[in-house]
Design a protein around this motif. Structure first.
Motif, PDB file in Angstrom:
ATOM      1  N   THR A 181       0.857  -1.190   0.000  1.00 49.75           N
ATOM      2  CA  THR A 181       0.000   0.000   0.000  1.00 49.75           C
ATOM      3  C   THR A 181       0.888   1.233   0.000  1.00 49.75           C
ATOM      4  OG1 THR A 181      -0.136  -0.243   2.407  1.00 49.75           O
ATOM      5  CG2 THR A 181      -1.994  -1.041   1.115  1.00 49.75           C
ATOM      6  N   VAL A 182       1.728   1.352   0.998  1.00 54.60           N
ATOM      7  CA  VAL A 182       2.787   2.354   1.001  1.00 54.60           C
ATOM      8  C   VAL A 182       4.085   1.578   1.128  1.00 54.60           C
ATOM      9  CG1 VAL A 182       1.369   4.193   1.943  1.00 54.60           C
ATOM     10  CG2 VAL A 182       2.593   2.676   3.497  1.00 54.60           C
ATOM     11  N   CYS A 183       5.205   2.253   0.948  1.00 57.58           N
ATOM     12  CA  CYS A 183       6.479   1.545   0.811  1.00 57.58           C
ATOM     13  C   CYS A 183       6.799   0.624   1.984  1.00 57.58           C
ATOM     14  CB  CYS A 183       7.603   2.556   0.629  1.00 57.58           C
ATOM     15  SG  CYS A 183       7.312   3.688  -0.740  1.00 57.58           S
ATOM     16  N   ASP A 184       6.391   1.016   3.191  1.00 55.25           N
ATOM     17  CA  ASP A 184       6.738   0.224   4.370  1.00 55.25           C
ATOM     18  C   ASP A 184       5.706  -0.843   4.689  1.00 55.25           C
ATOM     19  OD1 ASP A 184       9.133   1.557   4.918  1.00 55.25           O
ATOM     20  OD2 ASP A 184       8.056   3.198   5.885  1.00 55.25           O
ATOM     21  N   HIS A 185       4.604  -0.874   3.975  1.00 59.50           N
ATOM     22  CA  HIS A 185       3.530  -1.821   4.252  1.00 59.50           C
ATOM     23  C   HIS A 185       3.432  -2.809   3.095  1.00 59.50           C
ATOM     24  CE1 HIS A 185       1.357   1.224   7.120  1.00 59.50           C
ATOM     25  NE2 HIS A 185       2.582   0.909   7.509  1.00 59.50           N
ATOM     26  N   ILE A 186       4.182  -3.916   3.208  1.00 57.03           N
ATOM     27  CA  ILE A 186       4.274  -4.908   2.141  1.00 57.03           C
ATOM     28  C   ILE A 186       3.441  -6.122   2.531  1.00 57.03           C
ATOM     29  CG2 ILE A 186       5.836  -6.375   0.806  1.00 57.03           C
ATOM     30  CD1 ILE A 186       8.043  -4.295   1.459  1.00 57.03           C
ATOM     31  N   TYR A 187       2.541  -6.538   1.633  1.00 53.65           N
ATOM     32  CA  TYR A 187       1.572  -7.584   1.959  1.00 53.65           C
ATOM     33  C   TYR A 187       1.755  -8.856   1.140  1.00 53.65           C
ATOM     34  CZ  TYR A 187      -0.791  -3.995   4.639  1.00 53.65           C
ATOM     35  OH  TYR A 187      -1.088  -3.027   5.567  1.00 53.65           O
ATOM     36  N   GLY A 188       2.741  -8.886   0.274  1.00 53.08           N
ATOM     37  CA  GLY A 188       2.958 -10.086  -0.512  1.00 53.08           C
ATOM     38  C   GLY A 188       3.982  -9.850  -1.600  1.00 53.08           C
ATOM     39  N   ILE A 189       4.159 -10.882  -2.432  1.00 52.54           N
ATOM     40  CA  ILE A 189       5.105 -10.818  -3.545  1.00 52.54           C
ATOM     41  C   ILE A 189       4.370 -11.182  -4.827  1.00 52.54           C
ATOM     42  CG2 ILE A 189       7.158 -11.877  -4.570  1.00 52.54           C
ATOM     43  CD1 ILE A 189       8.310 -12.138  -1.769  1.00 52.54           C
ATOM     44  N   GLY A 190       4.447 -10.293  -5.813  1.00 48.45           N
ATOM     45  CA  GLY A 190       3.792 -10.528  -7.092  1.00 48.45           C
ATOM     46  C   GLY A 190       4.474 -11.629  -7.871  1.00 48.45           C
ATOM     47  N   ILE A 191       3.677 -12.401  -8.620  1.00 42.83           N
ATOM     48  CA  ILE A 191       4.241 -13.518  -9.395  1.00 42.83           C
ATOM     49  C   ILE A 191       3.836 -13.461 -10.863  1.00 42.83           C
ATOM     50  CG2 ILE A 191       4.429 -15.039  -7.392  1.00 42.83           C
ATOM     51  CD1 ILE A 191       1.866 -16.441  -8.360  1.00 42.83           C
ATOM     52  N   GLY A 192       3.298 -12.335 -11.304  1.00 39.91           N
ATOM     53  CA  GLY A 192       2.903 -12.214 -12.699  1.00 39.91           C
ATOM     54  C   GLY A 192       1.418 -12.415 -12.899  1.00 39.91           C
ATOM     55  N   LYS A 193       0.977 -12.233 -14.159  1.00 40.83           N
ATOM     56  CA  LYS A 193      -0.450 -12.174 -14.484  1.00 40.83           C
ATOM     57  C   LYS A 193      -1.048 -11.078 -13.604  1.00 40.83           C
ATOM     58  CE  LYS A 193      -0.674 -17.077 -15.724  1.00 40.83           C
ATOM     59  NZ  LYS A 193      -1.320 -18.386 -15.456  1.00 40.83           N
ATOM     60  N   ASN A 194      -1.992 -11.413 -12.753  1.00 44.08           N
ATOM     61  CA  ASN A 194      -2.471 -10.446 -11.755  1.00 44.08           C
ATOM     62  C   ASN A 194      -2.384 -11.050 -10.358  1.00 44.08           C
ATOM     63  OD1 ASN A 194      -4.525 -12.345 -12.135  1.00 44.08           O
ATOM     64  ND2 ASN A 194      -6.141 -10.880 -11.640  1.00 44.08           N
ATOM     65  N   GLU A 195      -1.484 -12.022 -10.188  1.00 45.47           N
ATOM     66  CA  GLU A 195      -1.449 -12.827  -8.966  1.00 45.47           C
ATOM     67  C   GLU A 195      -0.320 -12.407  -8.029  1.00 45.47           C
ATOM     68  OE1 GLU A 195      -3.197 -16.989 -10.849  1.00 45.47           O
ATOM     69  OE2 GLU A 195      -1.036 -16.622 -10.886  1.00 45.47           O
ATOM     70  N   PHE A 196      -0.526 -12.724  -6.737  1.00 39.96           N
ATOM     71  CA  PHE A 196       0.548 -12.537  -5.763  1.00 39.96           C
ATOM     72  C   PHE A 196       0.390 -13.545  -4.629  1.00 39.96           C
ATOM     73  CE2 PHE A 196      -2.789  -9.759  -4.104  1.00 39.96           C
ATOM     74  CZ  PHE A 196      -2.680  -9.828  -2.721  1.00 39.96           C
ATOM     75  N   ILE A 197       1.497 -13.754  -3.894  1.00 38.75           N
ATOM     76  CA  ILE A 197       1.528 -14.700  -2.780  1.00 38.75           C
ATOM     77  C   ILE A 197       1.485 -13.917  -1.481  1.00 38.75           C
ATOM     78  CG2 ILE A 197       2.786 -16.595  -1.690  1.00 38.75           C
ATOM     79  CD1 ILE A 197       4.180 -17.089  -4.352  1.00 38.75           C
ATOM     80  N   GLU A 198       0.562 -14.292  -0.604  1.00 38.37           N
ATOM     81  CA  GLU A 198       0.415 -13.605   0.678  1.00 38.37           C
ATOM     82  C   GLU A 198       1.434 -14.106   1.703  1.00 38.37           C
ATOM     83  OE1 GLU A 198      -3.515 -13.360   2.315  1.00 38.37           O
ATOM     84  OE2 GLU A 198      -4.467 -13.249   0.339  1.00 38.37           O
TER      85      GLU A 198
END
Length: 383
Positions: free
Chosen positions: A158-175
């Motif tokens: 959301t903001v630089c210090d608030h990371i909620y996952g890692i993107g893996i392509g398409k429109n997906e990410f891992i929580e």
């Protein structure tokens, strides 16, 4: 006078409305600059500093001193080159690599309902895109999504210090929870109860493939999975989440519906041996490999219970008097009609056909030797 006052109020109201609208354009520059402190180029993608290594691993993740780190890399199609691999999940394509530079590990947060409507960005050192969370992650292979494409190996924040996952392509990410499952575990493990399932036309979870030599496999084709270990199974994603987290060696209760009759079964839990990114390996547990024509391509030294009598090049013609179909899945479906039971295979080898019994357990009568089978007139035929 009244007209002038109204005009002032009109523009004041317009200004309030304009400045109260949510910010549409996401300013990526500061986040991109900060991402560079935690990311290292790995081939055509990036590795993300996920935890400290060595003596610095004892330090707090909030320590602002760069150090050697474990890099997280999602790479399902190729193995990262030129790096020491610390851990690899071959089912999904996740890696932990030893970094070549000193970086600051990221700090991951758990998604809560308060931030579901917040603007969420997929950030790389030189690029970024923003959107909102569309769906949450439901299992290790049913990923969370944004309503916009994500970059592979990007920071979802959301903001630089608030990371909620890692993107893996398409429109997906891992929580975070599923990243922790991989990063913090001693080994890569996915539970298995001996079946593969699909969402049928009635929107229920149905068994459509049975591991034929899975220990004490209680399932039948067409079984509807209703509950596993006390958890309701409304869809395949829930099935994956519950089953993948089961521990090897457990025996768990499974509620099914079979031909309209609700039944309670006991299922043994083994570790997953194939599937997802890997080729399914239902026959590996008994020490053989076959091709799509049911020709034996490998017999392992640990093969037993009749399977050790097979030789590379043998072709299986019939199973329990049923003709063998073409295709690996079709072969497994046929074998799955007799889960964890002895089977009688008609083999063709060197211009002879003969029967052997396979999956014959120690409690069953010991099978006659292959030579005896070849000499038995009822079993041997000239081609």
């Amino acid at each position: 006078m009244l007209a002038v006052g109204f005009k002032k109020l009109y523009w004041l109201g317009y200004g309030i409305l304009f400045f109260s609208l949510p910010l549409i354009a996401y300013d990526f520059e500061a986040c991109r600059q900060k991402a560079m402190l935690s990311m290292e180029r790995v081939g055509n993608t990036y590795g993300i500093a996920i935890k400290r290594l060595g003596d610095s691993a004892q330090d707090s993740q909030n320590n602002l001193t760069p150090s050697k780190v474990a890099l997280f890399v999602y790479s399902p199609k190729s193995t990262p080159k030129g790096y020491k691999i610390l851990k690899h999940d071959p089912f999904i394509g996740m890696y932990l690599l030893e970094s070549k530079t000193e970086l600051l590990p990221i700090s991951l947060r758990t998604i809560n309902k308060e931030i579901l409507e917040d603007e969420m960005a997929s950030i790389l050192p030189h690029d970024g895109v923003s959107g909102k969370i569309a769906t949450r992650m439901q299992s290790p292979i049913n990923y969370a999504t944004l309503n916009t494409p994500t970059f592979q190996n990007s920071l979802i924040s959301t903001v630089c210090d608030h990371i909620y996952g890692i993107g893996i392509g398409k429109n997906e990410f891992i929580e975070k929870a599923y990243l922790d499952r991989f990063i913090l575990s001693d080994s890569v493990h996915y539970g298995d109860i001996g079946v593969r399932v699909f969402q049928n036309s009635d929107d229920r979870v149905e068994v459509n493939l049975i591991d034929p030599f899975f220990r004490a496999n209680p399932f039948a084709y067409g079984d509807i999975i209703m509950m596993i270990n006390g958890e309701a199974i409304p869809n395949v994603a829930h099935f994956n989440r519950v089953v993948f987290d089961l521990k090897e060696g457990e025996i768990v209760p499974v509620r099914i519906s079979r031909k309209g009759v609700v039944m309670e079964l006991q299922a043994y839990v083994d570790k997953r041996r194939g599937g997802m990114l890997l080729k399914e390996d239902f026959l590996g547990r008994v020490g053989i490999e076959v091709d799509s024509n049911f020709v034996i391509t490998r017999v392992a030294p640990y093969a037993k219970n009749g399977f050790e009598r097979l030789k590379v090049g043998d072709k299986v013609l019939r199973v329990n008097q049923q003709a063998v179909p073409q295709g690996y899945d079709a072969i497994i479906r046929l074998l799955g009609q007799y889960p964890d039971k002895m089977q009688k295979w008609l083999i063709s080898r060197d211009d002879f056909q003969f029967f052997i019994n396979v999956n014959q357990k120690e409690s069953q009568k010991t099978q006659d030797s292959l030579i005896q089978g070849l000499l038995n007139e009822s079993n041997a035929f000239s081609l």
